[in-house]
Design a protein around this motif. Structure first.
Motif, PDB file in Angstrom:
ATOM      1  N   MET A   1     -19.176  11.941  -8.578  1.00 30.72           N
ATOM      2  CA  MET A   1     -18.591  11.249  -9.692  1.00 30.72           C
ATOM      3  C   MET A   1     -19.491   9.809  -9.126  1.00 30.72           C
ATOM      4  O   MET A   1     -19.450   9.107  -7.961  1.00 30.72           O
ATOM      5  N   SER A   2     -19.683   8.961 -10.234  1.00 29.60           N
ATOM      6  CA  SER A   2     -20.216   7.628 -10.324  1.00 29.60           C
ATOM      7  C   SER A   2     -19.138   6.342 -10.468  1.00 29.60           C
ATOM      8  O   SER A   2     -19.645   5.435 -10.742  1.00 29.60           O
ATOM      9  N   TYR A   3     -17.849   6.804 -10.373  1.00 31.29           N
ATOM     10  CA  TYR A   3     -16.979   5.764 -10.664  1.00 31.29           C
ATOM     11  C   TYR A   3     -16.105   5.481  -9.247  1.00 31.29           C
ATOM     12  O   TYR A   3     -15.790   6.277  -8.565  1.00 31.29           O
ATOM     13  N   ASP A   4     -15.397   4.265  -9.198  1.00 31.64           N
ATOM     14  CA  ASP A   4     -14.841   4.107  -8.038  1.00 31.64           C
ATOM     15  C   ASP A   4     -13.432   3.729  -8.346  1.00 31.64           C
ATOM     16  O   ASP A   4     -12.827   3.101  -9.113  1.00 31.64           O
ATOM     17  N   PRO A   5     -12.476   5.062  -7.903  1.00 29.33           N
ATOM     18  CA  PRO A   5     -11.284   5.139  -8.063  1.00 29.33           C
ATOM     19  C   PRO A   5     -10.349   3.789  -7.433  1.00 29.33           C
ATOM     20  O   PRO A   5      -9.168   3.547  -7.999  1.00 29.33           O
ATOM     21  N   LEU A   6     -10.786   3.064  -6.760  1.00 32.83           N
ATOM     22  CA  LEU A   6     -10.252   2.052  -6.201  1.00 32.83           C
ATOM     23  C   LEU A   6     -10.183   0.602  -6.893  1.00 32.83           C
ATOM     24  O   LEU A   6      -9.570  -0.373  -6.498  1.00 32.83           O
ATOM     25  N   GLN A   7     -11.018   0.551  -8.083  1.00 31.83           N
ATOM     26  CA  GLN A   7     -11.316  -0.678  -8.561  1.00 31.83           C
ATOM     27  C   GLN A   7     -10.012  -1.179  -9.411  1.00 31.83           C
ATOM     28  O   GLN A   7      -8.968  -0.346  -9.461  1.00 31.83           O
ATOM     29  N   GLU A   8      -9.758  -2.346  -9.646  1.00 32.48           N
ATOM     30  CA  GLU A   8      -8.703  -3.066 -10.233  1.00 32.48           C
ATOM     31  C   GLU A   8      -8.196  -2.140 -11.648  1.00 32.48           C
ATOM     32  O   GLU A   8      -9.240  -2.068 -12.240  1.00 32.48           O
ATOM     33  N   ALA A   9      -7.122  -1.746 -11.805  1.00 34.64           N
ATOM     34  CA  ALA A   9      -7.029  -1.095 -13.162  1.00 34.64           C
ATOM     35  C   ALA A   9      -6.787  -1.757 -14.405  1.00 34.64           C
ATOM     36  O   ALA A   9      -5.934  -2.685 -13.973  1.00 34.64           O
ATOM     37  N   PRO A  10      -7.258  -1.356 -15.486  1.00 36.68           N
ATOM     38  CA  PRO A  10      -7.139  -2.331 -16.394  1.00 36.68           C
ATOM     39  C   PRO A  10      -5.672  -2.177 -17.232  1.00 36.68           C
ATOM     40  O   PRO A  10      -5.741  -2.632 -18.483  1.00 36.68           O
ATOM     41  N   VAL A  11      -5.028  -1.244 -16.672  1.00 35.40           N
ATOM     42  CA  VAL A  11      -3.517  -0.939 -17.114  1.00 35.40           C
ATOM     43  C   VAL A  11      -2.666  -1.615 -16.480  1.00 35.40           C
ATOM     44  O   VAL A  11      -2.451  -1.351 -15.263  1.00 35.40           O
ATOM     45  N   GLN A  12      -1.808  -2.584 -17.043  1.00 34.93           N
ATOM     46  CA  GLN A  12      -0.740  -3.035 -16.369  1.00 34.93           C
ATOM     47  C   GLN A  12       0.427  -2.176 -16.214  1.00 34.93           C
ATOM     48  O   GLN A  12       0.930  -1.427 -17.111  1.00 34.93           O
ATOM     49  N   THR A  13       0.789  -1.956 -15.203  1.00 36.30           N
ATOM     50  CA  THR A  13       1.761  -0.773 -14.743  1.00 36.30           C
ATOM     51  C   THR A  13       2.955  -1.409 -14.050  1.00 36.30           C
ATOM     52  O   THR A  13       3.028  -2.018 -13.136  1.00 36.30           O
ATOM     53  N   ASP A  14       4.127  -0.966 -14.745  1.00 35.00           N
ATOM     54  CA  ASP A  14       5.441  -1.554 -14.357  1.00 35.00           C
ATOM     55  C   ASP A  14       6.172  -0.238 -14.100  1.00 35.00           C
ATOM     56  O   ASP A  14       6.333   0.648 -14.472  1.00 35.00           O
ATOM     57  N   ILE A  15       6.705  -0.118 -12.714  1.00 34.88           N
ATOM     58  CA  ILE A  15       7.426   1.071 -12.075  1.00 34.88           C
ATOM     59  C   ILE A  15       9.005   0.451 -11.937  1.00 34.88           C
ATOM     60  O   ILE A  15       9.279  -0.624 -11.424  1.00 34.88           O
ATOM     61  N   ALA A  16       9.936   1.555 -12.591  1.00 39.76           N
ATOM     62  CA  ALA A  16      11.167   1.187 -12.286  1.00 39.76           C
ATOM     63  C   ALA A  16      11.752   2.515 -11.413  1.00 39.76           C
ATOM     64  O   ALA A  16      11.581   3.438 -11.620  1.00 39.76           O
ATOM     65  N   LEU A  17      12.482   2.036 -10.562  1.00 39.23           N
ATOM     66  CA  LEU A  17      13.210   2.878  -9.681  1.00 39.23           C
ATOM     67  C   LEU A  17      14.512   3.188 -10.154  1.00 39.23           C
ATOM     68  O   LEU A  17      15.484   2.641 -10.132  1.00 39.23           O
ATOM     69  N   LEU A  18      14.476   4.363 -10.937  1.00 36.89           N
ATOM     70  CA  LEU A  18      15.765   4.723 -11.459  1.00 36.89           C
ATOM     71  C   LEU A  18      16.695   5.526 -10.593  1.00 36.89           C
ATOM     72  O   LEU A  18      17.720   6.122 -10.959  1.00 36.89           O
ATOM     73  N   SER A  19      16.383   6.070  -9.299  1.00 41.93           N
ATOM     74  CA  SER A  19      17.414   6.715  -8.311  1.00 41.93           C
ATOM     75  C   SER A  19      16.905   6.512  -6.945  1.00 41.93           C
ATOM     76  O   SER A  19      15.905   5.982  -6.625  1.00 41.93           O
ATOM     77  N   ASP A  20      18.011   6.243  -6.043  1.00 46.17           N
ATOM     78  CA  ASP A  20      17.615   5.869  -4.708  1.00 46.17           C
ATOM     79  C   ASP A  20      17.047   6.797  -3.776  1.00 46.17           C
ATOM     80  O   ASP A  20      16.491   6.681  -2.836  1.00 46.17           O
ATOM     81  N   LEU A  21      16.815   8.020  -4.486  1.00 48.70           N
ATOM     82  CA  LEU A  21      16.001   9.268  -3.752  1.00 48.70           C
ATOM     83  C   LEU A  21      14.935   8.998  -3.269  1.00 48.70           C
ATOM     84  O   LEU A  21      14.341   9.044  -2.366  1.00 48.70           O
ATOM     85  N   TRP A  22      14.230   7.969  -4.394  1.00 50.91           N
ATOM     86  CA  TRP A  22      12.778   7.478  -4.111  1.00 50.91           C
ATOM     87  C   TRP A  22      12.471   6.530  -3.187  1.00 50.91           C
ATOM     88  O   TRP A  22      11.572   6.376  -2.445  1.00 50.91           O
ATOM     89  N   LYS A  23      13.700   6.063  -2.615  1.00 48.99           N
ATOM     90  CA  LYS A  23      13.613   5.055  -1.323  1.00 48.99           C
ATOM     91  C   LYS A  23      13.069   5.961  -0.247  1.00 48.99           C
ATOM     92  O   LYS A  23      12.337   5.284   0.775  1.00 48.99           O
TER      93      LYS A  23
END
Length: 169
Positions: A1-23
């Motif tokens: 592959m010729s793309y860099d997966p670590l480049q800055e994503a052009p998608v603003q991503t907001d993450i909501a933690l809806l469960s304490d299990l994820w901690k």
């Protein structure tokens, strides 16, 4: 592959933690951001300019409720995607913690690798990819496999692996 997966994503991503299990999964948010960046770095994945994404890290009870209310399926699932109707918002991806952890254990894969896969899968749905027909499934699975490989994660579509939306052959 010729793309860099670590480049800055052009998608603003907001993450909501809806469960304490994820901690208990300390790097969950970083894993989601990395998955989104890798997906949108793929040459076939083209989000609109200024795209936004909401990712909810929920529990099985919440995902079961959403699955029942919006899909008439009274059971939890690993990932749900709800497309937005307008604007730069792509939509919502909701991931169920207990199902994620159980599937990862059943398949003897790292929880973070499965979270990466489910995030990519949900995002691809929001960008119009699907797996309702064989041709659609082949395309979507190929893109998922290539994006995951760019992150050093093995092919989740190997025979008998548990896939987003349930087991696939």
């Amino acid at each position: 592959m010729s793309y860099d997966p670590l480049q800055e994503a052009p998608v603003q991503t907001d993450i909501a933690l809806l469960s304490d299990l994820w901690k208990g999964l300390a790097d969950a948010e970083e894993t989601v951001h990395r998955a989104v960046a890798a997906a949108v770095a793929h040459p076939e994945v083209k989000p609109p300019p200024d795209a936004e994404l909401s990712v909810a890290l929920a529990d099985d009870a919440e995902v079961k409720r959403l699955n029942r209310d919006y899909r008439a399926k009274d059971k939890p699932t690993n990932v749900l995607s709800f497309p937005a109707t307008h604007g730069p918002m792509l939509g919502d991806v909701i991931i169920a913690y207990e199902t994620l952890v159980k599937e990862a254990a059943d398949e003897d894969i790292a929880v973070s690798d499965h979270l990466t896969h489910l995030t990519i899968h949900g995002l691809l749905h929001l960008l119009g990819y699907d797996h309702e027909t064989e041709a659609e499934a082949v395309t979507m699975e190929r893109i998922e496999t290539e994006v995951l490989a760019s992150l050093g994660i093995k092919d989740p579509h190997a025979t008998g692996r548990i896939m987003p939306d349930g087991p696939h052959a």
